[in-house]
Design an enzyme around this catalytic site. Structure first.
Site, PDB file in Angstrom:
ATOM      1  N   LYS A  46     -11.837 -16.372  12.939  1.00  0.00           N
ATOM      2  CA  LYS A  46     -12.492 -15.894  13.669  1.00  0.00           C
ATOM      3  C   LYS A  46     -12.855 -14.802  12.661  1.00  0.00           C
ATOM      4  O   LYS A  46     -13.580 -14.040  13.941  1.00  0.00           O
ATOM      5  CB  LYS A  46     -12.039 -15.582  14.787  1.00  0.00           C
ATOM      6  CG  LYS A  46     -13.012 -16.604  15.730  1.00  0.00           C
ATOM      7  CD  LYS A  46     -12.332 -16.387  17.352  1.00  0.00           C
ATOM      8  CE  LYS A  46     -12.691 -16.350  18.550  1.00  0.00           C
ATOM      9  NZ  LYS A  46     -14.001 -17.640  18.346  1.00  0.00           N
TER      10      LYS A  46
HETATM   11  N1  PMP Z   1     -14.524 -23.300  17.565  1.00  0.00           N
HETATM   12  C1  PMP Z   1     -14.708 -22.197  17.692  1.00  0.00           C
HETATM   13  C2  PMP Z   1     -15.863 -22.565  16.156  1.00  0.00           C
HETATM   14  C3  PMP Z   1     -14.637 -21.449  18.281  1.00  0.00           C
HETATM   15  O1  PMP Z   1     -15.738 -20.360  18.882  1.00  0.00           O
HETATM   16  C4  PMP Z   1     -13.857 -21.425  19.561  1.00  0.00           C
HETATM   17  C5  PMP Z   1     -13.895 -20.023  20.571  1.00  0.00           C
HETATM   18  N2  PMP Z   1     -14.889 -19.896  21.897  1.00  0.00           N
HETATM   19  C6  PMP Z   1     -13.064 -21.979  19.874  1.00  0.00           C
HETATM   20  C7  PMP Z   1     -12.992 -23.788  18.839  1.00  0.00           C
HETATM   21  C8  PMP Z   1     -11.728 -22.255  21.026  1.00  0.00           C
HETATM   22  O2  PMP Z   1     -10.494 -21.778  20.747  1.00  0.00           O
HETATM   23  P1  PMP Z   1      -9.853 -20.326  21.685  1.00  0.00           P
HETATM   24  O3  PMP Z   1     -10.237 -21.566  22.625  1.00  0.00           O
HETATM   25  O4  PMP Z   1      -9.066 -19.496  21.554  1.00  0.00           O
HETATM   26  O5  PMP Z   1     -11.124 -19.935  22.651  1.00  0.00           O
END
Ligand code: PMP
Length: 289
Positions: free
Chosen positions: A150
């Site tokens: 991330k």
């Molecule tokens: N995919 C991407 C590209 C993201 O940036 C996010 C989070 N905003 C997610 C999936 C979802 O992840 P999470 O449920 O951990 O927020």
């Protein structure tokens, strides 16, 4: 009030500042987490902090404080903000460096915790569902920049978002270099086919979403079969239901893809029952150690 923690100090959001020489700004060199607070407790704090440390490891960034110190800082900043169930943006940048790329010249990673409110979609859209498009920008190849990291470099997602805005759609669906469904610009994607909930595996090149895992658990608790399986454009178009998951978006239905209606073009039963289960879970959320 929106509040920001920078390396141990709490400042009002208007006064929060970092150096313009920070490689987080100059190169997107850093990592982050988006986290929610529900019922007064930080949602899945351990999974978020673990994912943060894995992202850091993958880009060879040493976070200068421990996992428990990060958790303490998160709790302290949330409490001081006095906001009711806010959204948290936890950011670690490579720190202040030179105008060259070399991360070894960056003095010290910066730890930033922003606590503020967020609402991505109106309540009406949760009831009506989203209109989406499959965009031509493919998701980053995992050997170029693995989507499991991330990272602060979100240009891949932003390019997709620009396309989806040009199509006048709420969200853009990204395929990977093999043409398989990956994820959306800021959310994971699911379909329902013949009462089975299906979502792409991590090998499709996706962020391993924490909401994704929560929804998989909730579906299984309800006795719904869940599969992680590669999906194609065909599978999306012919799905019985489709929905997205993410920390900010929570769980939201998709009713059209490329102007094609998914089933009847209204949110599906399984999606709505999972939204209900998710809302029930967060309103009774008791936190983790
Ligand atoms: N995919 C991407 C590209 C993201 O940036 C996010 C989070 N905003 C997610 C999936 C979802 O992840 P999470 O449920 O951990 O927020």
């Amino acid at each position: 009030m929106g509040l920001v923690y920078i390396n141990g100090e709490l400042v009002p959001k208007e006064e929060a500042k970092i150096s313009v020489f920070d490689h987080g700004l100059l190169y997107g060199d850093g990592i982050f987490e988006g986290i929610r607070v529900y019922n007064g407790h930080i949602f899945h704090i351990n999974a978020h902090v673990d994912r943060l440390f894995n992202s850091a490891k993958a880009i060879n960034l040493e976070i200068p404080i421990s996992k428990s110190e990060i958790k303490e800082a998160l709790n302290k900043t949330v409490k001081a903000s006095e906001l009711d169930d806010p959204y948290i943006r936890l950011v670690i940048t490579r720190g202040e460096g030179t105008l060259g790329l070399d991360p070894r010249k960056c003095a010290k990673p910066q730890i930033i915790i922003i606590v503020d409110k967020i609402q991505l979609y109106s309540e009406e859209l949760y009831k009506k569902g989203l209109n989406t498009a499959i965009v031509s920008t493919i998701r980053n190849h995992y050997e170029a920049l693995n989507p499991r990291i991330k990272s602060l470099n979100y240009l891949n997602n932003i390019l997709a978002k620009i396309q989806c805005a040009a199509f006048n759609k709420d969200e853009g669906i990204m395929l990977n270099k093999d043409g398989l469904v990956a994820e959306c610009t800021g959310d994971n994607i699911f379909i329902v086919k013949d009462s089975v909930v299906i979502t792409p595996p991590t090998s499709a090149g996706i962020l391993l979403g924490i909401t994704r895992n929560t929804i998989i658990d909730l579906a299984r608790e309800k006795g719904i079969e869940v599969k992680e399986m590669d999906l194609t454009r065909y599978d999306l178009y012919t799905a019985d239901e489709c929905f997205l998951t993410g920390t900010a978006a929570q769980i939201i239905s998709v009713v059209t893809i490329d102007d094609l209606k998914i089933a009847d073009g209204v949110p599906g039963k399984i999606t709505l029952s999972l939204l209900d289960a998710f809302r029930n879970l967060i309103s009774n959320y008791a936190g983790e150690k």
